[in-house]
Design a protein around this motif. Structure first.
Motif, PDB file in Angstrom:
ATOM      1  N   ILE A  89      -2.704   1.051  -6.336  1.00 20.99           N
ATOM      2  CA  ILE A  89      -3.548   2.215  -6.287  1.00 20.99           C
ATOM      3  C   ILE A  89      -3.740   2.732  -4.635  1.00 20.99           C
ATOM      4  O   ILE A  89      -3.650   1.887  -3.723  1.00 20.99           O
ATOM      5  N   ARG A  90      -3.639   4.034  -4.640  1.00 20.86           N
ATOM      6  CA  ARG A  90      -3.528   4.493  -3.209  1.00 20.86           C
ATOM      7  C   ARG A  90      -5.095   3.900  -2.397  1.00 20.86           C
ATOM      8  O   ARG A  90      -5.822   3.841  -2.971  1.00 20.86           O
ATOM      9  N   SER A  91      -4.666   3.878  -1.015  1.00 19.36           N
ATOM     10  CA  SER A  91      -5.816   3.397  -0.404  1.00 19.36           C
ATOM     11  C   SER A  91      -5.832   3.836   1.147  1.00 19.36           C
ATOM     12  O   SER A  91      -4.699   3.895   1.887  1.00 19.36           O
ATOM     13  N   ASP A  92      -6.759   4.237   1.783  1.00 20.81           N
ATOM     14  CA  ASP A  92      -6.601   4.880   3.343  1.00 20.81           C
ATOM     15  C   ASP A  92      -7.047   3.757   4.139  1.00 20.81           C
ATOM     16  O   ASP A  92      -6.915   3.800   5.395  1.00 20.81           O
ATOM     17  N   TRP A  93      -7.507   2.533   3.544  1.00 26.98           N
ATOM     18  CA  TRP A  93      -7.961   1.468   4.207  1.00 26.98           C
ATOM     19  C   TRP A  93      -6.986   0.157   4.254  1.00 26.98           C
ATOM     20  O   TRP A  93      -7.257  -0.658   4.822  1.00 26.98           O
ATOM     21  N   ALA A  94      -6.001   0.395   3.599  1.00 25.33           N
ATOM     22  CA  ALA A  94      -5.095  -0.854   3.429  1.00 25.33           C
ATOM     23  C   ALA A  94      -3.722  -0.630   4.139  1.00 25.33           C
ATOM     24  O   ALA A  94      -3.342   0.811   4.353  1.00 25.33           O
ATOM     25  N   ARG A  95      -3.164  -1.511   4.654  1.00 26.39           N
ATOM     26  CA  ARG A  95      -1.765  -1.494   5.163  1.00 26.39           C
ATOM     27  C   ARG A  95      -0.690  -0.977   4.294  1.00 26.39           C
ATOM     28  O   ARG A  95      -0.817  -1.676   3.026  1.00 26.39           O
ATOM     29  N   GLY A  96       0.102  -0.065   4.497  1.00 28.05           N
ATOM     30  CA  GLY A  96       1.018   0.490   3.486  1.00 28.05           C
ATOM     31  C   GLY A  96       0.335   1.282   2.585  1.00 28.05           C
ATOM     32  O   GLY A  96       0.928   2.031   1.584  1.00 28.05           O
ATOM     33  N   ASN A  97      -0.932   1.636   2.629  1.00 26.80           N
ATOM     34  CA  ASN A  97      -1.853   2.617   1.856  1.00 26.80           C
ATOM     35  C   ASN A  97      -1.767   2.366   0.372  1.00 26.80           C
ATOM     36  O   ASN A  97      -1.635   3.390  -0.363  1.00 26.80           O
ATOM     37  N   ALA A  98      -1.722   0.832   0.003  1.00 23.42           N
ATOM     38  CA  ALA A  98      -1.637   0.951  -1.319  1.00 23.42           C
ATOM     39  C   ALA A  98      -2.534  -0.640  -1.528  1.00 23.42           C
ATOM     40  O   ALA A  98      -2.565  -1.524  -0.740  1.00 23.42           O
ATOM     41  N   GLU A  99      -3.129  -0.459  -2.674  1.00 22.02           N
ATOM     42  CA  GLU A  99      -4.161  -1.918  -3.023  1.00 22.02           C
ATOM     43  C   GLU A  99      -3.496  -2.468  -4.488  1.00 22.02           C
ATOM     44  O   GLU A  99      -3.091  -1.753  -5.250  1.00 22.02           O
ATOM     45  N   TYR A 100      -3.267  -3.761  -4.462  1.00 23.27           N
ATOM     46  CA  TYR A 100      -2.724  -4.230  -5.667  1.00 23.27           C
ATOM     47  C   TYR A 100      -3.646  -4.765  -6.595  1.00 23.27           C
ATOM     48  O   TYR A 100      -4.384  -5.520  -6.066  1.00 23.27           O
ATOM     49  N   VAL A 101      -3.625  -4.254  -7.631  1.00 26.04           N
ATOM     50  CA  VAL A 101      -4.806  -4.367  -8.750  1.00 26.04           C
ATOM     51  C   VAL A 101      -4.021  -4.888  -9.834  1.00 26.04           C
ATOM     52  O   VAL A 101      -3.058  -4.728 -10.480  1.00 26.04           O
ATOM     53  N   MET A 102      -4.944  -5.876 -10.642  1.00 27.71           N
ATOM     54  CA  MET A 102      -4.627  -6.458 -12.122  1.00 27.71           C
ATOM     55  C   MET A 102      -5.698  -6.357 -13.291  1.00 27.71           C
ATOM     56  O   MET A 102      -6.718  -6.798 -12.725  1.00 27.71           O
ATOM     57  N   LEU A 103      -5.437  -5.926 -14.285  1.00 30.07           N
ATOM     58  CA  LEU A 103      -6.345  -5.955 -15.418  1.00 30.07           C
ATOM     59  C   LEU A 103      -5.652  -7.228 -16.390  1.00 30.07           C
ATOM     60  O   LEU A 103      -4.732  -7.065 -16.646  1.00 30.07           O
ATOM     61  N   THR A 104      -6.658  -7.815 -16.757  1.00 29.91           N
ATOM     62  CA  THR A 104      -6.155  -9.019 -17.563  1.00 29.91           C
ATOM     63  C   THR A 104      -7.056  -9.013 -18.861  1.00 29.91           C
ATOM     64  O   THR A 104      -8.421  -8.776 -18.702  1.00 29.91           O
ATOM     65  N   ILE A 105      -6.565  -9.311 -19.954  1.00 32.46           N
ATOM     66  CA  ILE A 105      -7.323  -9.720 -21.033  1.00 32.46           C
ATOM     67  C   ILE A 105      -6.920 -10.998 -21.618  1.00 32.46           C
ATOM     68  O   ILE A 105      -5.558 -11.452 -21.759  1.00 32.46           O
ATOM     69  N   ALA A 106      -7.841 -12.111 -21.632  1.00 33.63           N
ATOM     70  CA  ALA A 106      -7.691 -13.516 -22.151  1.00 33.63           C
ATOM     71  C   ALA A 106      -8.019 -13.525 -23.600  1.00 33.63           C
ATOM     72  O   ALA A 106      -9.188 -13.313 -24.037  1.00 33.63           O
ATOM     73  N   VAL A 107      -7.002 -14.040 -24.551  1.00 35.70           N
ATOM     74  CA  VAL A 107      -7.296 -14.034 -25.910  1.00 35.70           C
ATOM     75  C   VAL A 107      -7.013 -15.158 -26.516  1.00 35.70           C
ATOM     76  O   VAL A 107      -6.334 -16.052 -25.743  1.00 35.70           O
ATOM     77  N   ASP A 108      -7.496 -15.444 -27.757  1.00 37.91           N
ATOM     78  CA  ASP A 108      -7.099 -17.074 -28.283  1.00 37.91           C
ATOM     79  C   ASP A 108      -5.619 -16.754 -28.842  1.00 37.91           C
ATOM     80  O   ASP A 108      -5.128 -15.932 -28.891  1.00 37.91           O
ATOM     81  N   PRO A 109      -4.925 -17.858 -28.813  1.00 35.51           N
ATOM     82  CA  PRO A 109      -3.446 -18.064 -28.949  1.00 35.51           C
ATOM     83  C   PRO A 109      -3.248 -17.408 -30.455  1.00 35.51           C
ATOM     84  O   PRO A 109      -2.122 -16.902 -30.548  1.00 35.51           O
ATOM     85  N   ILE A 110      -4.244 -17.190 -31.467  1.00 32.36           N
ATOM     86  CA  ILE A 110      -3.861 -16.614 -32.574  1.00 32.36           C
ATOM     87  C   ILE A 110      -3.590 -15.201 -32.623  1.00 32.36           C
ATOM     88  O   ILE A 110      -3.097 -14.642 -33.540  1.00 32.36           O
TER      89      ILE A 110
END
Length: 324
Positions: free
Chosen positions: A64-85
């Motif tokens: 995502i764009r960012s005015d406060w980060a080097r390179g003007n980008a932040e690395y983000v991750m969405l995760t869903i943990a589920v049962d193996p089934i």
């Protein structure tokens, strides 16, 4: 199912910002942060871990764009943990949808600085927006979960111990003090999150005992319900019934020996509202389940007060998943 929103802090490394469960298991946290640390790339991916086979991760990484980060980008991750089934791949579309929604908010990056010393009035505003978006993701993810039929369960016990009342609590969250004793076998479908169990409530009257003795299909689990407030005479009858049930389902017909099977037995001591001093040790002294090589758990419940039912049912579901 657990959901996590994490990001990469340029100084401290991978961190998680929002989680669907406040007390998220440390093992899941470590999995998520280890994936972020590698930075395999952007987009959707699935992950399994050899050391922890009872969970799958579906992740979507993006900038995502960012005015406060080097390179003007932040690395983000969405995760869903589920049962193996569950199929982790089925969450690709919903994760991409919410990743794109977050990317379209040009100030979303400010939420990542909530726990820093940076001062900006929009930090809390953006965090609240991100949290609301995350809650919507949780609800949409529930719709993606596949209904999984775990198996058949027989619900057994003497009459008037609360078998039907417990099932009513699970299925519709109601308690009827005037519920009538079950005559014969009553089939009930239990749904908890995406898991479905076919429960068969068997009448506890003496004349109905042959029903479960002649039940044609071997169940995948047993729920044995007893009255924790019962007197000595009923306790003795409960002990005898429990022994009969265990010997019926766990005996090798040819050798006439009790053998160990992987069928979970959930023992529910109901009506603790009438016996608040009841302990699991008291139930052990009534049933003596340790004399049998069975996989069992004792739970204290109150159908009247809706206590202990869901917690113990989750144990049963966990046994099903391990069994699978």
């Amino acid at each position: 199912m657990h959901l996590i929103l994490s990001y990469f802090d340029k100084i401290q490394g991978p961190r998680y910002l929002i989680a669907s469960h406040p007390h998220l298991a440390n093992r899941i946290k470590k999995m998520v942060l280890s994936i972020m640390d590698i930075k395999e790339g952007l987009g959707f991916s699935t992950h399994t871990f050899a050391a922890d086979k009872d969970v799958k991760l579906a992740t979507y990484s993006f900038n995502i764009r960012s005015d406060w980060a080097r390179g003007n980008a932040e690395y983000v991750m969405l995760t869903i943990a589920v049962d193996p089934i569950q199929s982790a791949d089925s969450f690709a579309r919903v994760l991409e949808k919410y990743a794109n929604k977050i990317k379209t908010n040009r100030d979303a990056y400010k939420a990542l600085y909530l726990n820093t010393q940076r001062i900006d009035k929009d930090i809390m505003v953006q965090y609240e927006w991100l949290d609301e978006t995350f809650q919507n993701l949780i609800e949409d993810s529930k719709d993606v979960l596949e209904d999984v039929l775990l198996g058949q369960v027989l619900v057994l016990g003497l009459t008037k111990v609360g078998k039907t009342s417990i099932l009513n609590r699970i299925t519709s969250d109601i308690f009827n003090p005037n519920v009538r004793p079950t005559l014969g076998i009553q089939a009930t479908k239990i749904m908890l999150e995406s898991y479905k169990i076919h429960a068969f409530d068997v009448g506890g009257q003496m004349k109905l005992r042959d029903l479960w003795l002649r039940y044609p299909v071997e169940p995948q689990a047993l729920i044995f319900v007893l009255d924790s407030s019962a007197g000595e005479e009923e306790q003795q009858a409960t002990n005898e019934l429990f022994k009969t049930i265990i010997e019926h389902y766990f005996t090798d017909d040819q050798k006439q020996e009790i053998i160990e099977k992987n069928i979970p037995v959930l023992i529910l001591a109901n009506k603790i509202d009438l016996n608040k001093e009841c302990t699991k040790k008291d139930i052990i002294e009534i049933l003596h389940p340790e004399r049998f090589p069975i996989n069992y758990k004792i739970g204290l419940t109150s159908a009247l007060e809706a206590k202990g039912i869901y917690k113990n049912l989750r144990w049963l579901i966990a046994q099903f998943l391990n069994y699978e």
